[in-house]
Write a protein that holds these residues in place. Structure first.
Motif, PDB file in Angstrom:
ATOM      1  N   THR A 207       0.830  -1.197   0.000  1.00  0.00           N
ATOM      2  CA  THR A 207       0.000   0.000   0.000  1.00  0.00           C
ATOM      3  C   THR A 207       0.873   1.258   0.000  1.00  0.00           C
ATOM      4  O   THR A 207       0.599   2.224  -0.711  1.00  0.00           O
ATOM      5  CB  THR A 207      -0.924   0.023   1.232  1.00  0.00           C
ATOM      6  OG1 THR A 207      -1.736  -1.154   1.188  1.00  0.00           O
ATOM      7  CG2 THR A 207      -1.817   1.240   1.251  1.00  0.00           C
ATOM      8  N   ALA A 208       1.949   1.232   0.788  1.00  0.00           N
ATOM      9  CA  ALA A 208       2.857   2.377   0.863  1.00  0.00           C
ATOM     10  C   ALA A 208       3.482   2.676  -0.501  1.00  0.00           C
ATOM     11  O   ALA A 208       3.744   3.834  -0.827  1.00  0.00           O
ATOM     12  CB  ALA A 208       3.950   2.126   1.904  1.00  0.00           C
ATOM     13  N   LEU A 209       3.693   1.639  -1.315  1.00  0.00           N
ATOM     14  CA  LEU A 209       4.274   1.819  -2.646  1.00  0.00           C
ATOM     15  C   LEU A 209       3.215   2.045  -3.726  1.00  0.00           C
ATOM     16  O   LEU A 209       3.544   2.235  -4.883  1.00  0.00           O
ATOM     17  CB  LEU A 209       5.124   0.602  -3.028  1.00  0.00           C
ATOM     18  CG  LEU A 209       6.421   0.444  -2.244  1.00  0.00           C
ATOM     19  CD1 LEU A 209       7.059  -0.894  -2.567  1.00  0.00           C
ATOM     20  CD2 LEU A 209       7.363   1.585  -2.555  1.00  0.00           C
ATOM     21  N   GLY A 210       1.939   1.984  -3.346  1.00  0.00           N
ATOM     22  CA  GLY A 210       0.869   2.223  -4.316  1.00  0.00           C
ATOM     23  C   GLY A 210       0.597   1.015  -5.200  1.00  0.00           C
ATOM     24  O   GLY A 210       0.062   1.175  -6.297  1.00  0.00           O
ATOM     25  N   LEU A 211       0.935  -0.178  -4.731  1.00  0.00           N
ATOM     26  CA  LEU A 211       0.679  -1.389  -5.509  1.00  0.00           C
ATOM     27  C   LEU A 211      -0.705  -1.942  -5.180  1.00  0.00           C
ATOM     28  O   LEU A 211      -1.137  -1.914  -4.037  1.00  0.00           O
ATOM     29  CB  LEU A 211       1.734  -2.457  -5.193  1.00  0.00           C
ATOM     30  CG  LEU A 211       3.182  -2.057  -5.429  1.00  0.00           C
ATOM     31  CD1 LEU A 211       4.113  -3.160  -4.953  1.00  0.00           C
ATOM     32  CD2 LEU A 211       3.418  -1.758  -6.879  1.00  0.00           C
ATOM     33  N   LEU A 212      -1.356  -2.466  -6.180  1.00  0.00           N
ATOM     34  CA  LEU A 212      -2.659  -3.098  -5.963  1.00  0.00           C
ATOM     35  C   LEU A 212      -2.494  -4.601  -6.057  1.00  0.00           C
ATOM     36  O   LEU A 212      -1.748  -5.096  -6.887  1.00  0.00           O
ATOM     37  CB  LEU A 212      -3.668  -2.624  -7.006  1.00  0.00           C
ATOM     38  CG  LEU A 212      -3.913  -1.119  -7.038  1.00  0.00           C
ATOM     39  CD1 LEU A 212      -4.822  -0.769  -8.197  1.00  0.00           C
ATOM     40  CD2 LEU A 212      -4.510  -0.658  -5.728  1.00  0.00           C
TER      41      LEU A 212
END
Length: 52
Positions: A46-51
Protein backbone atom coordinates in the motif's frame (compact mmCIF):
# COMPACT_ATOMS: atom_id res chain seq x y z
CA UNK A 1 22.95 -15.76 -1.65
CA UNK A 2 20.51 -16.86 1.04
CA UNK A 3 16.89 -17.75 1.14
CA UNK A 4 14.22 -15.81 -0.76
CA UNK A 5 12.17 -13.23 1.11
CA UNK A 6 9.07 -14.53 2.84
CA UNK A 7 7.57 -11.25 4.03
CA UNK A 8 8.30 -7.64 3.08
CA UNK A 9 8.14 -4.76 5.60
CA UNK A 10 8.51 -1.00 5.49
CA UNK A 11 11.58 0.42 7.20
CA UNK A 12 9.59 1.64 10.19
CA UNK A 13 7.65 -1.57 10.87
CA UNK A 14 7.62 -2.70 14.49
CA UNK A 15 7.36 -6.36 13.40
CA UNK A 16 10.61 -6.64 11.43
CA UNK A 17 13.20 -9.06 12.70
CA UNK A 18 16.97 -8.99 12.87
CA UNK A 19 17.11 -10.94 9.60
CA UNK A 20 15.55 -8.05 7.65
CA UNK A 21 17.67 -6.30 5.07
CA UNK A 22 17.06 -2.94 3.37
CA UNK A 23 16.02 -2.96 -0.28
CA UNK A 24 15.21 -0.43 -2.97
CA UNK A 25 11.62 0.23 -4.07
CA UNK A 26 12.25 -1.68 -7.29
CA UNK A 27 13.52 -4.74 -5.44
CA UNK A 28 10.53 -4.63 -3.08
CA UNK A 29 8.12 -4.41 -6.02
CA UNK A 30 9.83 -7.36 -7.73
CA UNK A 31 9.87 -9.41 -4.53
CA UNK A 32 6.16 -8.85 -3.97
CA UNK A 33 5.43 -9.70 -7.61
CA UNK A 34 7.33 -12.97 -7.17
CA UNK A 35 5.01 -14.03 -4.34
CA UNK A 36 6.47 -12.75 -1.09
CA UNK A 37 3.83 -11.61 1.39
CA UNK A 38 3.39 -7.99 2.38
CA UNK A 39 3.45 -7.48 6.14
CA UNK A 40 -0.17 -7.14 7.33
CA UNK A 41 0.89 -4.51 9.89
CA UNK A 42 2.89 -1.98 7.85
CA UNK A 43 1.52 -2.83 4.36
CA UNK A 44 4.51 -1.98 2.15
CA UNK A 45 2.41 -2.78 -0.93
CA UNK A 46 0.00 0.00 0.00
CA UNK A 47 2.86 2.38 0.86
CA UNK A 48 4.27 1.82 -2.65
CA UNK A 49 0.87 2.22 -4.32
CA UNK A 50 0.68 -1.39 -5.51
CA UNK A 51 -2.66 -3.10 -5.96
CA UNK A 52 -3.13 -6.79 -5.25
Amino acid sequence: MGRPAVRVHTGSCWDNRSRCKPATRDVVRQTLAEGAQACPHCRPDTALGLLE
